[in-house]
Design a protein around this motif. Structure first.
Motif, PDB file in Angstrom:
ATOM      1  N   ARG A 236       0.838  -1.204   0.000  1.00  0.00           N
ATOM      2  CA  ARG A 236       0.000   0.000   0.000  1.00  0.00           C
ATOM      3  C   ARG A 236       0.873   1.254   0.000  1.00  0.00           C
ATOM      4  O   ARG A 236       0.550   2.256  -0.665  1.00  0.00           O
ATOM      5  CB  ARG A 236      -0.916  -0.026   1.223  1.00  0.00           C
TER       6      ARG A 236
ATOM      7  N   LEU B 163      -7.511   2.489  -0.444  1.00  0.00           N
ATOM      8  CA  LEU B 163      -7.334   1.135  -0.971  1.00  0.00           C
ATOM      9  C   LEU B 163      -8.619   0.334  -0.831  1.00  0.00           C
ATOM     10  O   LEU B 163      -9.004  -0.410  -1.744  1.00  0.00           O
ATOM     11  CB  LEU B 163      -6.190   0.432  -0.248  1.00  0.00           C
TER      12      LEU B 163
ATOM     13  N   ALA C 179     -10.586  -1.437  -3.929  1.00  0.00           N
ATOM     14  CA  ALA C 179     -10.753  -2.889  -3.951  1.00  0.00           C
ATOM     15  C   ALA C 179     -12.205  -3.316  -3.774  1.00  0.00           C
ATOM     16  O   ALA C 179     -12.518  -4.504  -3.894  1.00  0.00           O
ATOM     17  CB  ALA C 179      -9.881  -3.529  -2.867  1.00  0.00           C
TER      18      ALA C 179
ATOM     19  N   TYR D  77     -11.067  -4.011   5.551  1.00  0.00           N
ATOM     20  CA  TYR D  77      -9.667  -3.939   5.157  1.00  0.00           C
ATOM     21  C   TYR D  77      -8.773  -3.660   6.361  1.00  0.00           C
ATOM     22  O   TYR D  77      -7.688  -4.242   6.493  1.00  0.00           O
ATOM     23  CB  TYR D  77      -9.421  -2.875   4.086  1.00  0.00           C
TER      24      TYR D  77
ATOM     25  N   SER E 268      -9.061  -8.612  -5.912  1.00  0.00           N
ATOM     26  CA  SER E 268      -9.385  -7.188  -5.982  1.00  0.00           C
ATOM     27  C   SER E 268      -8.275  -6.346  -5.361  1.00  0.00           C
ATOM     28  O   SER E 268      -7.893  -5.296  -5.893  1.00  0.00           O
ATOM     29  CB  SER E 268     -10.712  -6.910  -5.273  1.00  0.00           C
ATOM     30  N   LEU E 269      -7.739  -6.809  -4.241  1.00  0.00           N
ATOM     31  CA  LEU E 269      -6.634  -6.093  -3.605  1.00  0.00           C
ATOM     32  C   LEU E 269      -5.398  -6.113  -4.500  1.00  0.00           C
ATOM     33  O   LEU E 269      -4.689  -5.110  -4.621  1.00  0.00           O
ATOM     34  CB  LEU E 269      -6.309  -6.721  -2.247  1.00  0.00           C
TER      35      LEU E 269
ATOM     36  N   ARG F 157      -5.288  -6.259  -7.737  1.00  0.00           N
ATOM     37  CA  ARG F 157      -5.472  -5.303  -8.837  1.00  0.00           C
ATOM     38  C   ARG F 157      -5.297  -3.873  -8.352  1.00  0.00           C
ATOM     39  O   ARG F 157      -4.621  -3.059  -9.001  1.00  0.00           O
ATOM     40  CB  ARG F 157      -6.857  -5.486  -9.464  1.00  0.00           C
ATOM     41  N   ALA F 158      -5.878  -3.557  -7.212  1.00  0.00           N
ATOM     42  CA  ALA F 158      -5.789  -2.191  -6.690  1.00  0.00           C
ATOM     43  C   ALA F 158      -4.346  -1.822  -6.333  1.00  0.00           C
ATOM     44  O   ALA F 158      -3.935  -0.675  -6.506  1.00  0.00           O
ATOM     45  CB  ALA F 158      -6.690  -2.042  -5.473  1.00  0.00           C
TER      46      ALA F 158
END
Length: 265
Positions: A15, A42, A46, A53, A71-72, A74-75
């Motif tokens: 992150r 984030l 996501a 999160y 999803s995480l 990709r983000a």
């Protein structure tokens, strides 16, 4: 290690690497307290709640679904190696092993010794999961100039790179070699990130070298596959090799073989 555990630490490290502008978010007025994304940013990217999160990063949520993990990934714009590492850490968080991982292998099978001998004069050696050099042919041992005088139980290539002063000039691109060695160490122990043999090596090298400490904190991960490596070798002079890494998963070992570059490449 913090109470968030390996999964939370990895998410937090990744992150911090993503700037808002990388994902189309405005930076807003004034200075940001953190260099990367905020948790709420984030979570929004996501498609998960901020509370969920936060619990995931703090180690209070241990069973994220694959859809959430994808999803995480990709983000966070994770590489393929990072995505695989994320999945391994999530699997460990949801189903911790009942016991420590098997100890790193220290003795090779006779057939591997025969293979190393037949590979001569190409330098070749065998590393276990914490990068101990458990076997080598004479050329492979000589490539790491000076390591042959070390006690066998101390012949660890990451230790050599960070604590043996001549290593800084032996490898033409020492910093790239150092970074790759740390990423490989983490990748090879993704299934046991809190195992005592790994943590002992990490603690020793964190105390010995500030760069190792920073690289380990970065959570870089990348299994070694193949590359070209150049040396300023005291005996061989300026020399470059292509090397291939062959993994022996049943033994928890990997064999590195160095060959002269093919002309015309």
């Amino acid at each position: 290690m913090s109470t968030s555990g390996p999964l939370g630490e990895f998410l937090r490290s990744r992150r911090a690497l993503v700037r808002p502008s990388d994902v189309g978010l405005p930076t807003g007025p004034g200075l940001r307290r953190i260099p990367g994304l905020r948790r709420e940013e984030l979570a929004t990217l996501a498609g998960v709640s901020f509370d969920y999160y936060t619990r995931l990063e703090q180690g209070r949520e241990r069973r994220p679904g694959r859809a959430v993990l994808h999803s995480l990934a990709r983000a966070l714009q994770l590489t393929a190696d990072d995505q695989r590492h994320l999945m391994r850490l999530a699997a460990l968080a949801s189903d911790p092993p009942a016991a420590n991982a098997p100890a790193p292998t220290t003795v090779v099978r006779p057939g591997i010794d025969v293979l190393l001998a037949r590979l001569s004069p190409a330098p070749a050696y065998v590393l276990n999961r914490v990068s101990d050099m458990v076997a080598a042919n004479p050329e492979g041992l000589a490539l790491f100039h000076g390591i042959g005088s070390w006690p066998r139980e101390r012949r660890n290539t990451v230790r050599y790179i960070f604590t043996h002063p001549p290593a800084r000039t032996l490898f033409v691109d020492w910093e790239a070699t150092a970074r790759a060695s740390v990423a490989q160490l983490r990748a090879m122990n993704a299934h046991c990130p809190t195992d005592p043999p790994l943590l002992a090596v990490v603690a020793e090298l964190e105390a010995a070298d500030p760069l190792f400490r920073r690289l380990w904190a970065d959570h870089a991960v990348g299994p070694r596959r193949h590359a070209r490596k150049a040396f300023n070798h005291p005996d061989l002079g300026a020399v470059a090799y292509d090397f291939e890494t062959l993994h022996l998963p049943d033994d928890g070992l990997r064999i590195s073989v160095y060959t002269a570059p093919v002309s015309g490449e």
